[in-house]
Design a protein around this motif. Sequence first.
Motif, PDB file in Angstrom:
ATOM      1  N   ALA A   1       0.973  -1.261  -0.050  1.00  0.00           N
ATOM      2  CA  ALA A   1       0.026  -0.704   0.000  1.00  0.00           C
ATOM      3  C   ALA A   1       0.817   0.913   0.153  1.00  0.00           C
ATOM      4  O   ALA A   1       2.164   1.526   0.205  1.00  0.00           O
ATOM      5  CB  ALA A   1      -0.871  -0.074   0.806  1.00  0.00           C
ATOM      6  N   SER A   2       0.592   2.281  -0.328  1.00  0.00           N
ATOM      7  CA  SER A   2       1.385   3.432  -0.207  1.00  0.00           C
ATOM      8  C   SER A   2       0.329   4.476   0.980  1.00  0.00           C
ATOM      9  O   SER A   2      -0.785   4.255   1.146  1.00  0.00           O
ATOM     10  CB  SER A   2       0.546   4.521  -1.606  1.00  0.00           C
ATOM     11  OG  SER A   2       1.140   5.610  -1.219  1.00  0.00           O
ATOM     12  N   VAL A   3       1.144   5.090   1.719  1.00  0.00           N
ATOM     13  CA  VAL A   3       0.967   5.029   2.898  1.00  0.00           C
ATOM     14  C   VAL A   3       1.894   6.787   3.127  1.00  0.00           C
ATOM     15  O   VAL A   3       2.819   7.195   2.691  1.00  0.00           O
ATOM     16  CB  VAL A   3       1.553   4.430   3.964  1.00  0.00           C
ATOM     17  CG1 VAL A   3       0.867   3.008   3.895  1.00  0.00           C
ATOM     18  CG2 VAL A   3       2.882   4.500   4.081  1.00  0.00           C
TER      19      VAL A   3
ATOM     20  N   THR B   1      -4.261   3.431   1.535  1.00  0.00           N
ATOM     21  CA  THR B   1      -4.593   3.141   0.508  1.00  0.00           C
ATOM     22  C   THR B   1      -4.753   2.015   0.596  1.00  0.00           C
ATOM     23  O   THR B   1      -4.556   1.357   0.758  1.00  0.00           O
ATOM     24  CB  THR B   1      -4.015   3.600  -0.981  1.00  0.00           C
ATOM     25  OG1 THR B   1      -2.639   2.257  -1.460  1.00  0.00           O
ATOM     26  CG2 THR B   1      -3.414   4.794  -0.794  1.00  0.00           C
ATOM     27  N   ALA B   2      -5.981   1.325  -0.686  1.00  0.00           N
ATOM     28  CA  ALA B   2      -6.712  -0.267   0.083  1.00  0.00           C
ATOM     29  C   ALA B   2      -5.094  -0.385  -0.434  1.00  0.00           C
ATOM     30  O   ALA B   2      -4.599  -1.017  -1.152  1.00  0.00           O
ATOM     31  CB  ALA B   2      -7.485  -0.064  -1.393  1.00  0.00           C
ATOM     32  N   PRO B   3      -5.369  -1.739   0.186  1.00  0.00           N
ATOM     33  CA  PRO B   3      -4.142  -3.149   0.057  1.00  0.00           C
ATOM     34  C   PRO B   3      -4.113  -3.759  -0.533  1.00  0.00           C
ATOM     35  O   PRO B   3      -5.410  -3.906  -1.257  1.00  0.00           O
ATOM     36  CB  PRO B   3      -4.344  -3.624   1.169  1.00  0.00           C
ATOM     37  CG  PRO B   3      -6.146  -3.746   1.926  1.00  0.00           C
ATOM     38  CD  PRO B   3      -6.397  -2.367   1.854  1.00  0.00           C
ATOM     39  N   ARG B   4      -3.417  -3.955  -1.633  1.00  0.00           N
ATOM     40  CA  ARG B   4      -2.794  -4.371  -2.663  1.00  0.00           C
ATOM     41  C   ARG B   4      -2.845  -6.301  -2.259  1.00  0.00           C
ATOM     42  O   ARG B   4      -1.859  -5.862  -1.948  1.00  0.00           O
ATOM     43  CB  ARG B   4      -2.751  -4.291  -4.186  1.00  0.00           C
ATOM     44  CG  ARG B   4      -2.951  -3.347  -4.319  1.00  0.00           C
ATOM     45  CD  ARG B   4      -2.302  -2.801  -5.644  1.00  0.00           C
ATOM     46  NE  ARG B   4      -1.085  -1.620  -5.332  1.00  0.00           N
ATOM     47  CZ  ARG B   4      -0.361  -1.048  -5.292  1.00  0.00           C
ATOM     48  NH1 ARG B   4      -0.892   0.303  -4.502  1.00  0.00           N
ATOM     49  NH2 ARG B   4       1.064  -0.574  -4.973  1.00  0.00           N
ATOM     50  N   PRO B   5      -3.315  -7.458  -2.656  1.00  0.00           N
ATOM     51  CA  PRO B   5      -2.841  -8.645  -1.916  1.00  0.00           C
ATOM     52  C   PRO B   5      -1.057  -9.043  -2.798  1.00  0.00           C
ATOM     53  O   PRO B   5      -1.315  -8.844  -3.932  1.00  0.00           O
ATOM     54  CB  PRO B   5      -3.774  -9.318  -2.214  1.00  0.00           C
ATOM     55  CG  PRO B   5      -4.239  -8.900  -3.006  1.00  0.00           C
ATOM     56  CD  PRO B   5      -4.290  -7.229  -3.043  1.00  0.00           C
ATOM     57  N   LEU B   6      -0.732  -9.056  -2.025  1.00  0.00           N
ATOM     58  CA  LEU B   6       0.657  -9.857  -2.280  1.00  0.00           C
ATOM     59  C   LEU B   6       1.008 -11.282  -2.334  1.00  0.00           C
ATOM     60  O   LEU B   6       1.192 -12.167  -3.325  1.00  0.00           O
ATOM     61  CB  LEU B   6       2.176  -9.130  -1.468  1.00  0.00           C
ATOM     62  CG  LEU B   6       2.260  -7.333  -2.334  1.00  0.00           C
ATOM     63  CD1 LEU B   6       3.686  -7.202  -1.025  1.00  0.00           C
ATOM     64  CD2 LEU B   6       2.396  -7.603  -3.533  1.00  0.00           C
ATOM     65  N   GLU B   7       0.778 -12.125  -1.097  1.00  0.00           N
ATOM     66  CA  GLU B   7       0.375 -13.276  -0.960  1.00  0.00           C
ATOM     67  C   GLU B   7      -0.122 -13.480   0.337  1.00  0.00           C
ATOM     68  O   GLU B   7      -0.466 -12.719   1.702  1.00  0.00           O
ATOM     69  CB  GLU B   7       1.994 -13.463  -0.005  1.00  0.00           C
ATOM     70  CG  GLU B   7       2.171 -14.614   0.259  1.00  0.00           C
ATOM     71  CD  GLU B   7       3.527 -15.083   0.602  1.00  0.00           C
ATOM     72  OE1 GLU B   7       3.683 -16.119   1.797  1.00  0.00           O
ATOM     73  OE2 GLU B   7       4.600 -14.416   0.841  1.00  0.00           O
ATOM     74  N   PRO B   8      -1.054 -14.517  -0.066  1.00  0.00           N
ATOM     75  CA  PRO B   8      -2.098 -14.478   0.648  1.00  0.00           C
ATOM     76  C   PRO B   8      -1.645 -15.532   2.485  1.00  0.00           C
ATOM     77  O   PRO B   8      -0.490 -15.447   2.249  1.00  0.00           O
ATOM     78  CB  PRO B   8      -3.282 -15.972   0.642  1.00  0.00           C
ATOM     79  CG  PRO B   8      -2.426 -16.260  -0.254  1.00  0.00           C
ATOM     80  CD  PRO B   8      -1.068 -15.538  -1.359  1.00  0.00           C
ATOM     81  N   ALA B   9      -2.257 -15.414   3.631  1.00  0.00           N
ATOM     82  CA  ALA B   9      -2.077 -15.884   4.751  1.00  0.00           C
ATOM     83  C   ALA B   9      -2.359 -17.696   3.787  1.00  0.00           C
ATOM     84  O   ALA B   9      -2.513 -17.874   3.554  1.00  0.00           O
ATOM     85  CB  ALA B   9      -3.323 -15.668   5.537  1.00  0.00           C
ATOM     86  N   SER B  10      -1.792 -18.389   5.358  1.00  0.00           N
ATOM     87  CA  SER B  10      -1.257 -19.367   5.169  1.00  0.00           C
ATOM     88  C   SER B  10      -2.696 -20.616   5.397  1.00  0.00           C
ATOM     89  O   SER B  10      -3.721 -19.530   6.209  1.00  0.00           O
ATOM     90  CB  SER B  10      -0.372 -19.973   6.252  1.00  0.00           C
ATOM     91  OG  SER B  10      -0.929 -19.621   7.456  1.00  0.00           O
ATOM     92  N   PRO B  11      -3.412 -21.239   5.303  1.00  0.00           N
ATOM     93  CA  PRO B  11      -4.074 -22.225   4.888  1.00  0.00           C
ATOM     94  C   PRO B  11      -4.702 -22.171   6.587  1.00  0.00           C
ATOM     95  O   PRO B  11      -5.714 -21.906   7.165  1.00  0.00           O
ATOM     96  CB  PRO B  11      -4.284 -23.457   4.677  1.00  0.00           C
ATOM     97  CG  PRO B  11      -3.074 -23.184   3.292  1.00  0.00           C
ATOM     98  CD  PRO B  11      -2.157 -22.479   4.393  1.00  0.00           C
ATOM     99  N   VAL B  12      -3.333 -22.055   7.369  1.00  0.00           N
ATOM    100  CA  VAL B  12      -3.751 -22.909   8.632  1.00  0.00           C
ATOM    101  C   VAL B  12      -4.438 -21.030   9.298  1.00  0.00           C
ATOM    102  O   VAL B  12      -5.141 -21.521  10.388  1.00  0.00           O
ATOM    103  CB  VAL B  12      -2.395 -23.157   9.981  1.00  0.00           C
ATOM    104  CG1 VAL B  12      -2.399 -23.219  11.689  1.00  0.00           C
ATOM    105  CG2 VAL B  12      -2.583 -24.265   9.108  1.00  0.00           C
ATOM    106  N   ARG B  13      -3.572 -20.436   9.103  1.00  0.00           N
ATOM    107  CA  ARG B  13      -3.998 -18.895  10.179  1.00  0.00           C
ATOM    108  C   ARG B  13      -5.861 -18.301   9.464  1.00  0.00           C
ATOM    109  O   ARG B  13      -6.618 -17.733   9.583  1.00  0.00           O
ATOM    110  CB  ARG B  13      -2.911 -17.523   8.718  1.00  0.00           C
ATOM    111  CG  ARG B  13      -1.556 -17.843   9.721  1.00  0.00           C
ATOM    112  CD  ARG B  13      -1.700 -17.294  10.965  1.00  0.00           C
ATOM    113  NE  ARG B  13      -0.471 -17.247  11.391  1.00  0.00           N
ATOM    114  CZ  ARG B  13       0.529 -15.774  11.605  1.00  0.00           C
ATOM    115  NH1 ARG B  13       0.306 -14.471  10.104  1.00  0.00           N
ATOM    116  NH2 ARG B  13       1.756 -15.612  11.699  1.00  0.00           N
TER     117      ARG B  13
END
Length: 505
Positions: A166-168, A188-200
């Motif tokens: 994001a830009s801050v 700004t709105a978050p742009r995904p880079l890497e999803p959280a793990s399935p456990v998370r």
Amino acid sequence: MTRTDVRLVPLALAVWLAAALLVGRTLAPLVVAGLAALGTAGLVVRARGRRARRAGRTGLPGVVLCLVGVLAVALIVAADARAARSELLAEASRTGERATVDLLVAGEPRALPSAWGGAPRYAVDVRVEHVRTGSGQRARAEPVALPAALVGTRWKDVVVGERVTASVTVAARGLDGRRPRYDLRGATAPRPLEPASPVRRVAHGLREGLRTAVVGLPPDAAGLVRGIAVGDTRDVPDDLVEAMRTTGLTHLTAVSGAHFSLVGALVLAATAALRVPRGPRIAVTVLALTGLVVLVGPDPSVLRAAGTGAIGLLALAVGRRGAAVPALAAGVVVLLLLDPWLARSVGLALSVAATAGLVVGGPLVLGGLHGARRWCAAALAAPALAQLACAPVLVLLSPNLATWSLPANLVAAPVVAPTTILGLAATLAGPVSPGLASWLAGLAGYGAGWIAGTARAIAAWPGASLPWMSGPAGAALLVVLEAALVTLVVVRARRARGVGGSWDP
């Protein structure tokens, strides 16, 4: 009587003091590391030269161990010092230039009041991993590893463990006794880079399921069930938070060592009833505690609580009561080597103080008791000892005594364990049966309502908070008075058992 082994206590104190003095500095850790290395080498050579004549009569091994601990923590702090600085974030905070940051989401979004009726804003704890400023030929980038607090309008749905960019706008908080921290505003709105793990993601879904299960409960009960079960205090009313602070009950809504001790003890008891051998019993308990860490979120405070809470369980599981103190000391050393900044953490000081109060004071108070009397005495003594042990640390933070904290904890103590277990059961039942989850949450709500009512009622008593001497002198005076009180209680209790007959059934 089991003799307490205190040989690792000096090591824990040396590592704690070194970490507290060195974190946040750059040159000092290297100087201390060099001096510790020289001192260790000199003492080892000296010990070898006198081994035959002084075998078994020297304290050099303990001194060498302390120096090795100081050397280790100094090297870790020195290695961490570079990552704890960010030239680009510092420059952006001075110039007001916007920065693009890659972030690891470290906490659940918390709703903030909207500004002038605008869009809802959310605060999120994050970890900055990469910073970029400028553009074109002026573009610069820098890898970092710094905690920060972000505020934005479209951050409601981020998940702990997810990586986003994001830009801050950056604002520096300064050290303030901790790692350098920054406020990231106008995100700004978050742009995904890497999803959280399935456990998370599963853990996030379970926590949100508990939030659904408490719908319909009174506000106090709904907020406290989530706070007590999984440490989610976002919906606890502000006036109840203040009442719990006044009465010394805020520890109930922080995931503490007591949570892990309670869950671990329950698993140990269940596996023992099923006649599971000791090795698998310990493995199952560790697995359960690991699951609890994942459920509530593996941030530093939770890991610290898990470490201190597992100490007493370890001694219990291996069948050696005298192992609790060395386990506590070893746990402190491990935690500080993993994160030296914990040396300045109030949470670690409170956790260690409460655990030490239980493992040291418990045998003194409960000695000679058995059966139902021992269980009743333990139920009353545990909150009292933990509160007494934590009071000097709390006085250092605020020179006031929570006068009625002891009776408040004693009144609340009987419902804490059932509320915690029912809340966790409701959390786990959510994906399988929402109706069962709501029913279990409703049962937990009775205990949460009792705790809330206790906090509000006792906070209204006269003299609920009294001024006390500030600083180390005030803490030392309180330690002396508490030691005298505990000694008086133990001596009178043992004298009563010797004169009036045994208390044992």
